[in-house]
Design a protein around this motif. Structure first.
Motif, PDB file in Angstrom:
ATOM      1  N   ARG A 102       2.948   1.001  -0.223  1.00  0.00           N
ATOM      2  CA  ARG A 102       3.178   1.307  -1.637  1.00  0.00           C
ATOM      3  C   ARG A 102       4.018   2.565  -1.814  1.00  0.00           C
ATOM      4  N   ASP A 244      -6.328   2.060  -2.519  1.00  0.00           N
ATOM      5  CA  ASP A 244      -6.298   1.393  -3.822  1.00  0.00           C
ATOM      6  C   ASP A 244      -6.284   2.439  -4.933  1.00  0.00           C
ATOM      7  N   ASP A 248      -2.839   3.940  -7.656  1.00  0.00           N
ATOM      8  CA  ASP A 248      -2.744   3.893  -9.120  1.00  0.00           C
ATOM      9  C   ASP A 248      -2.357   5.272  -9.646  1.00  0.00           C
TER      10      ASP A 248
HETATM   11 MN    MN Z   1      -5.483  -1.444  -7.285  1.00  0.00          MN
END
Ligand code: MN
Ligand code: IPM
Length: 350
Positions: A102, A244, A248
């Motif tokens: 990411r 995770d 964000d």
């Molecule tokens: Mn997520």
């Protein structure tokens, strides 16, 4: 010739995917790369219609593709967990996509909520372990509904999972050749088993990469520094749950979910690329959602296939679209529509 499986999925997924495919096709045509796209009807609508979450035959079929391009999974009429676990996590696990890559990159012209930070300060990558940890799903509930109810959900890692993830992160840091710094994000002060394993492996494998500096941050401190000093980071490697959560946070620093893309990578198999934001059902069908995250996921897809020129065509097209035509990255505030952004990006990529 590349074969790509396309899963539009739920909510605004199919809308952003239509634009992603438009731009992917334009970039491939310009670079004379031939692609064949095959659509799969998977998601909440299919589940509500047929009761089927993920047909068993689909996994072996998907293994024959060069890549998977995914819009979003999640439906307001389906209880949380059914589609997420039954489709998204199942695909990640069954296809052994053990890396969730990411990038957190602020493009020129995009507004960040962090005061005084510019594109030169926000340009790093999070390597999130993607098949283990608390997502393994081990645990259970006992005495449900009673005052003595017990719920357990275990954070599980083995050395093999940790090692392959760390090795990927070290190699990526080397390949980026930017700050040559890999930061492990953990919680060694409380999760004294799991992150002890991570930390030992980090330093042992790190010894094989003498050119890479090793940093360590607890996950809470990582959140703080991602806001205060994002320029410290080059590559961050972490377990599934922390990855995770911090991505964000990272996404919002790069302008929001409208621009944040990710890749579920199996370096030896089939990888899957997606905007990380989810299905955003309240915006469905209004032509207001930002397709750039999905379009950038297409760029990551091509990069992973080794099509570097086509990938950077898309990235440059996205930058031109942003600087020339967009007011904001947020749904409804972009100053232009989903399809119009896709058209512009496709024109620039072509
Ligand atoms: Mn997520
Ligand atoms: C993500 C999502 C998923 C995750 C959910 C939908 C299962 O939040 O891709 O970041 O937790 O991995």
């Amino acid at each position: 010739m590349y074969k790509i499986a396309v899963i539009g999925g739920d909510g605004t997924g199919p809308e952003v995917m239509a634009e992603g495919v438009k731009v992917l096709k334009a970039a491939c045509q310009a670079e004379k790369i031939s692609i064949e796209l095959v659509n799969y009807d998977i998601g909440g609508e299919r589940y509500l219609r047929t009761g089927e979450v993920l047909p068993e035959s689909i996994i072996p079929e998907l293994k024959k593709f060069n890549a998977i391009y995914l819009g979003a999974i999640g439906h307001p009429q389906v209880k949380p967990g059914i589609l997420e676990k039954g489709i998204l996590l199942k695909l990640r696990f069954e296809l052994d996509q053990y890396i969730n890559l990411r990038p957190i990159k602020l493009y020129p012209g995009v507004e960040t909520p962090i005061k005084d930070k510019t594109p030169e300060h926000i340009d790093y990558v999070v390597v999130r372990e993607n098949t283990g940890g608390i997502y393994t799903g081990l645990g259970g509930i006992s005495m449900k509904g009673t005052p003595h109810e017990i719920a357990v959900q275990e954070m599980v890692y083995n050395r093999f999972q940790v090692e392959r993830c760390l090795r990927y992160a070290f190699n990526l840091t080397k390949k980026r050749a930017k700050k040559n710094t890999l930061a492990l994000c953990g919680k060694t002060n409380v999760l004294t088993f799991v992150y002890d394993l991570w930390e030992r492996a980090f330093h042992e494998i790190g010894a094989e990469f003498p050119g890479i500096k090793r940093d360590y941050y607890h996950v809470d401190a990582t959140c703080m520094w991602m806001i205060k000093n994002p320029e410290w980071f080059d590559v961050i490697v972490t377990g599934n749950l922390f990855g995770d959560i911090i991505t964000d946070l990272g996404a919002i620093t790069q302008g929001g979910m409208g621009i944040a893309a990710g890749g579920n990578i199996n370096p030896e198999g089939v990888s899957m690329f997606e905007p990380i934001g989810g299905s955003a059902p309240k915006y469905t069908g209004q032509n207001v959602v930002n397709p750039l995250a999905c379009i950038m996921a297409g760029s990551m897809l091509l990069e992973t296939l080794g099509e570097i020129r086509a990938a950077s065509r898309i990235e440059q097209a996205v930058q031109k679209t942003i600087s020339g035509h967009m007011k904001s990255m947020s749904a409804g505030k972009m100053g232009t529509g989903t399809r119009e952004i896709g058209d512009l990006a496709a024109k620039y990529a072509g």
